[in-house]
Design an enzyme around this catalytic site. Structure first.
Site, mmCIF file in Angstrom:
data_model
loop_
_atom_site.group_PDB
_atom_site.id
_atom_site.type_symbol
_atom_site.label_atom_id
_atom_site.label_comp_id
_atom_site.label_asym_id
_atom_site.label_seq_id
_atom_site.Cartn_x
_atom_site.Cartn_y
_atom_site.Cartn_z
ATOM 1 N N GLY A 158 0.814 -1.210 0.000
ATOM 2 C CA GLY A 158 0.000 0.000 0.000
ATOM 3 C C GLY A 158 0.841 1.250 0.000
ATOM 4 C CG PHE A 159 4.321 1.455 -2.638
ATOM 5 C CD1 PHE A 159 4.809 2.361 -3.564
ATOM 6 C CD2 PHE A 159 3.857 0.228 -3.086
ATOM 7 C CE1 PHE A 159 4.835 2.048 -4.918
ATOM 8 C CE2 PHE A 159 3.888 -0.096 -4.434
ATOM 9 C CZ PHE A 159 4.368 0.817 -5.351
ATOM 10 C CG HIS A 166 -11.376 8.680 10.318
ATOM 11 N ND1 HIS A 166 -11.960 8.271 11.500
ATOM 12 C CD2 HIS A 166 -10.067 8.310 10.404
ATOM 13 C CE1 HIS A 166 -11.050 7.683 12.261
ATOM 14 N NE2 HIS A 166 -9.898 7.698 11.615
ATOM 15 C CG HIS A 167 -9.595 10.905 5.365
ATOM 16 N ND1 HIS A 167 -9.705 10.008 4.330
ATOM 17 C CD2 HIS A 167 -8.804 10.305 6.294
ATOM 18 C CE1 HIS A 167 -9.010 8.920 4.602
ATOM 19 N NE2 HIS A 167 -8.449 9.075 5.795
ATOM 20 N N GLY A 174 -11.400 1.258 12.836
ATOM 21 C CA GLY A 174 -10.885 0.230 13.730
ATOM 22 C C GLY A 174 -10.580 0.768 15.112
ATOM 23 C CB THR A 175 -9.275 4.045 16.265
ATOM 24 O OG1 THR A 175 -8.114 3.953 15.456
ATOM 25 C CG2 THR A 175 -8.910 4.681 17.598
ATOM 26 C CE LYS A 224 -11.129 4.738 9.174
ATOM 27 N NZ LYS A 224 -9.942 3.938 8.799
#
Length: 258
Positions: free
Chosen positions: A8-9, A148-149, A158-159, A152
């Site tokens: 996922g770079f 979130h943005h 997940g948090t 996402k």
């Protein structure tokens, strides 16, 4: 020297991770993986020595650590591949089911292969979850709001789910107030996880933010953390990369190695 494969770079977090690895003398970016990338090193801020892989079956070289910032629908297979090939996984991709996590933990124990799945690499978020677990002992009524943005891919984060799980594990369920409120608009109370209401917001301008609201008789407690820049997550990523080889099985949560 820690030889790293970064999955996922091409995304924002992946590019931050490239900078992190390149700026640490004990780390070496040896390979990158994305099914849809081109073989253009300069486009992705990569040195010519870095191998670019488009499929898992191309990955035959030896690596020490697999760092993953991919997609929810790919992260399970990626993590399984890493464990099966004796590469320590450091997973920052959210959206993996509890069942898949349990399978991977069992596999990692069989292989005695340490790894970590971190719902969040931000130290402020890790501390928020820790504090939420402590507060839940005294304030069993709680709700989680995460923001979130708009790009996402999963909701809730997940948090947020991990925060709800920690609250559920630490509170006295018998002390939770009865919830008999009529839901006039479907979904207005959010979803529930371990009995905790969780609300997700997706808006442009946000990065990653979370609030936990605790209510008690005549008082309330609010915990909040804000991540304004993705670079803030790299401190946690660095710690995970440096410590993951000391583990003998897969752990969930950065707090386990801090």
């Amino acid at each position: 020297m820690i030889k790293i494969l970064l999955a996922g770079f091409t995304g924002s977090m992946g590019q931050k991770a490239i900078n992190l690895i390149n700026n640490n003398d004990d780390m070496q970016l040896s390979g990158v993986y994305s099914p849809h990338c081109t073989d253009d090193h300069s486009k992705y801020n990569l040195s010519s020595e870095v191998n670019i892989y488009n499929s898992l079956n191309q990955i035959t070289d030896n690596f020490d650590v697999w760092v993953d910032f991919t997609q929810p629908d790919a992260v399970y297979e990626n993590t399984k591949f890493a464990i099966e090939h004796n590469i320590h996984p450091v997973i920052g991709t959210s959206g993996m089911s509890d069942e898949h996590q349990k399978e991977l933990i069992s596999l990692s124990k069989d292989k005695q292969m340490g790894g970590i799945i971190a719902p969040n690499f931000g130290l402020s978020a890790v501390l928020l979850m820790k504090f939420a677990g402590e507060a839940a002992k005294y304030f069993p009524d709680a709700e989680v709001i995460e923001m979130h943005h708009q790009d996402k891919k999963d909701a809730p984060s997940g948090t947020a789910l991990n925060t709800a799980k920690i609250i559920g594990q630490n509170r006295d369920d018998s002390a939770v107030s009865d919830d008999e409120i009529k839901d006039n608009l479907s979904g207005s109370r959010g979803g529930t996880y371990d009995g905790v209401h969780v609300h997700a917001v997706r808006l442009p301008g946000y990065v990653a933010h979370e609030q936990v609201l605790f209510g008690g008789a005549g008082e309330a407690l609010t915990l909040r953390q804000d991540s304004f820049d993705r670079g803030s997550f790299m401190k946690g990523v660095k710690v995970a990369i440096q410590k993951v080889s000391d583990l003998d099985h897969l752990l969930i949560g950065l707090e386990n190695i801090l």
